[in-house]
Design a protein around this motif. Structure first.
Motif, mmCIF file in Angstrom:
data_model
loop_
_atom_site.group_PDB
_atom_site.id
_atom_site.type_symbol
_atom_site.label_atom_id
_atom_site.label_comp_id
_atom_site.label_asym_id
_atom_site.label_seq_id
_atom_site.Cartn_x
_atom_site.Cartn_y
_atom_site.Cartn_z
ATOM 1 N N GLU A 146 1.310 -1.229 0.442
ATOM 2 C CA GLU A 146 -0.158 0.239 -0.472
ATOM 3 C C GLU A 146 1.003 1.004 -0.137
ATOM 4 O O GLU A 146 0.703 2.168 -0.423
ATOM 5 C CB GLU A 146 -1.097 -0.453 1.034
ATOM 6 C CG GLU A 146 -1.567 1.608 0.950
ATOM 7 C CD GLU A 146 -3.324 0.951 1.857
ATOM 8 O OE1 GLU A 146 -4.425 1.432 1.807
ATOM 9 O OE2 GLU A 146 -2.734 0.626 2.965
ATOM 10 N N TYR A 147 1.891 1.246 0.834
ATOM 11 C CA TYR A 147 2.742 2.154 0.950
ATOM 12 C C TYR A 147 3.098 2.696 -0.648
ATOM 13 O O TYR A 147 3.272 3.747 -0.781
ATOM 14 C CB TYR A 147 4.103 1.863 2.163
ATOM 15 C CG TYR A 147 4.529 2.865 1.881
ATOM 16 C CD1 TYR A 147 5.109 4.714 2.583
ATOM 17 C CD2 TYR A 147 6.414 2.819 1.006
ATOM 18 C CE1 TYR A 147 5.738 5.672 2.461
ATOM 19 C CE2 TYR A 147 6.961 3.622 0.553
ATOM 20 C CZ TYR A 147 7.732 4.872 2.029
ATOM 21 O OH TYR A 147 7.577 6.160 1.973
ATOM 22 N N GLN A 148 3.726 1.454 -1.445
ATOM 23 C CA GLN A 148 4.138 1.573 -2.845
ATOM 24 C C GLN A 148 3.432 1.874 -3.441
ATOM 25 O O GLN A 148 3.347 3.192 -4.125
ATOM 26 C CB GLN A 148 4.711 0.106 -3.061
ATOM 27 C CG GLN A 148 6.171 -0.494 -2.189
ATOM 28 C CD GLN A 148 6.279 -1.588 -2.490
ATOM 29 O OE1 GLN A 148 5.890 -2.226 -2.408
ATOM 30 N NE2 GLN A 148 7.485 -1.788 -1.910
ATOM 31 N N THR A 149 2.102 1.697 -3.192
ATOM 32 C CA THR A 149 0.513 2.353 -4.226
ATOM 33 C C THR A 149 1.036 3.359 -4.080
ATOM 34 O O THR A 149 0.777 4.119 -5.177
ATOM 35 C CB THR A 149 -0.318 1.528 -3.774
ATOM 36 O OG1 THR A 149 0.161 -0.477 -4.058
ATOM 37 C CG2 THR A 149 -0.967 2.061 -5.178
ATOM 38 N N ILE A 150 0.518 4.307 -3.305
ATOM 39 C CA ILE A 150 0.336 5.513 -2.634
ATOM 40 C C ILE A 150 1.408 6.701 -3.534
ATOM 41 O O ILE A 150 1.293 7.127 -3.957
ATOM 42 C CB ILE A 150 -0.008 5.494 -1.073
ATOM 43 C CG1 ILE A 150 -0.986 5.408 -0.767
ATOM 44 C CG2 ILE A 150 -0.787 7.249 -1.011
ATOM 45 C CD1 ILE A 150 -1.363 4.967 0.998
ATOM 46 N N THR A 151 2.488 5.979 -3.280
ATOM 47 C CA THR A 151 4.377 6.856 -3.951
ATOM 48 C C THR A 151 4.091 6.250 -5.217
ATOM 49 O O THR A 151 3.638 7.475 -5.835
ATOM 50 C CB THR A 151 5.339 6.027 -3.563
ATOM 51 O OG1 THR A 151 5.340 5.620 -1.412
ATOM 52 C CG2 THR A 151 6.202 6.595 -3.871
ATOM 53 N N PHE A 152 3.520 5.620 -5.753
ATOM 54 C CA PHE A 152 3.439 5.147 -7.599
ATOM 55 C C PHE A 152 2.464 6.092 -7.614
ATOM 56 O O PHE A 152 2.234 7.119 -8.289
ATOM 57 C CB PHE A 152 3.325 4.266 -7.470
ATOM 58 C CG PHE A 152 2.643 4.232 -8.714
ATOM 59 C CD1 PHE A 152 3.459 3.407 -10.214
ATOM 60 C CD2 PHE A 152 1.662 3.406 -9.906
ATOM 61 C CE1 PHE A 152 3.889 3.499 -11.240
ATOM 62 C CE2 PHE A 152 1.005 2.929 -10.730
ATOM 63 C CZ PHE A 152 2.486 3.605 -12.021
ATOM 64 N N ILE A 153 1.302 6.292 -6.728
ATOM 65 C CA ILE A 153 -0.019 6.942 -7.878
ATOM 66 C C ILE A 153 0.007 8.159 -7.344
ATOM 67 O O ILE A 153 -0.291 9.649 -8.289
ATOM 68 C CB ILE A 153 -1.221 6.550 -6.521
ATOM 69 C CG1 ILE A 153 -2.050 5.328 -7.454
ATOM 70 C CG2 ILE A 153 -2.616 8.156 -6.964
ATOM 71 C CD1 ILE A 153 -2.982 4.446 -6.345
ATOM 72 N N SER A 154 1.085 8.684 -6.466
ATOM 73 C CA SER A 154 1.706 10.004 -6.344
ATOM 74 C C SER A 154 2.317 10.975 -7.751
ATOM 75 O O SER A 154 2.594 11.963 -7.491
ATOM 76 C CB SER A 154 2.144 10.991 -4.763
ATOM 77 O OG SER A 154 3.293 10.785 -5.094
ATOM 78 N N LYS A 155 2.931 9.599 -7.961
ATOM 79 C CA LYS A 155 3.629 10.525 -8.827
ATOM 80 C C LYS A 155 3.318 10.238 -10.728
ATOM 81 O O LYS A 155 3.541 10.716 -11.806
ATOM 82 C CB LYS A 155 4.966 9.623 -8.454
ATOM 83 C CG LYS A 155 6.283 9.592 -7.522
ATOM 84 C CD LYS A 155 6.851 8.675 -7.699
ATOM 85 C CE LYS A 155 8.127 9.081 -6.668
ATOM 86 N NZ LYS A 155 8.800 7.793 -6.331
ATOM 87 N N LEU A 156 2.336 9.463 -10.464
ATOM 88 C CA LEU A 156 1.435 10.157 -11.746
ATOM 89 C C LEU A 156 0.638 11.319 -12.553
ATOM 90 O O LEU A 156 0.138 11.500 -11.212
ATOM 91 C CB LEU A 156 -0.095 8.641 -11.867
ATOM 92 C CG LEU A 156 0.547 7.368 -11.690
ATOM 93 C CD1 LEU A 156 -0.956 6.394 -11.952
ATOM 94 C CD2 LEU A 156 0.788 6.957 -13.472
ATOM 95 N N GLN A 157 0.497 11.230 -13.190
ATOM 96 C CA GLN A 157 0.398 13.104 -13.401
ATOM 97 C C GLN A 157 -0.730 12.681 -14.143
ATOM 98 O O GLN A 157 -1.480 11.656 -14.749
ATOM 99 C CB GLN A 157 0.997 13.637 -14.652
ATOM 100 C CG GLN A 157 3.113 13.893 -14.153
ATOM 101 C CD GLN A 157 2.775 14.555 -12.839
ATOM 102 O OE1 GLN A 157 1.411 15.727 -13.352
ATOM 103 N NE2 GLN A 157 3.594 14.481 -12.167
#
Length: 157
Positions: A146-157
């Motif tokens: 979940e932490y990795q997913t939130i980090t990934f989502i935050s980087k999506l434009q």
């Protein structure tokens, strides 16, 4: 046993630690993106309806990270009945529902499962997470993904 958790989920946090980590995020992604990230998490705006490309990217990312964190064989991920594989798929269903707001039926289509199975496993995942002390390995793995997913989502434009 390798600990997959980014942080100790049983640790008590305080506002100083929140402030320190918020400053790190600000320094890393900037003010505008930090505000967007916090707003999207607070308002559950991770993915808007109709944003299929973004949903597909998040789905593929969650699956890849789950396979890595659970240390699974990719070819067996969708079909194996071994507990680790079932637990991993359960975590994926729950995370997809939580971070994409995709319907249970659509999630089921992605995994050749019926809606009822996805609902069952998503609810079962919620139950397991609610009593994390009885399932520490699953909880730590889930938190990592979940932490990795939130980090990934935050980087999506």
């Amino acid at each position: 046993m390798e600990n997959h958790a980014i942080t100790n989920p049983r640790k008590d946090y305080n506002y100083n630690q929140l402030h320190e980590n918020l400053e790190k995020v600000l320094g890393k992604i900037g003010l505008v993106n930090t505000v967007k990230l916090l707003r999207s998490v607070a308002n559950d705006e991770d993915v808007q309806v109709g944003d299929l490309d973004r949903t597909n990217a998040i789905t593929q990312y969650i699956i890849a990270q789950t396979i890595r964190v659970f240390d699974l064989t990719p070819k067996k991920f969708y079909t194996s009945n071994v507990r680790e594989y079932r637990d991993a798929r359960m975590a994926v269903y729950h995370l997809l529902r939580k971070h994409t707001n995709e319907s249970f039926g659509k999630i089921g289509e992605r995994f050749s499962q019926n809606k009822r199975n996805v609902i069952y496993y998503s609810n079962k995942c919620s139950e397991i997470l609610s009593v994390a002390r009885y399932h520490p390995v699953f909880h730590d793995r889930y938190q990592t993904i979940e932490y990795q997913t939130i980090t990934f989502i935050s980087k999506l434009q």
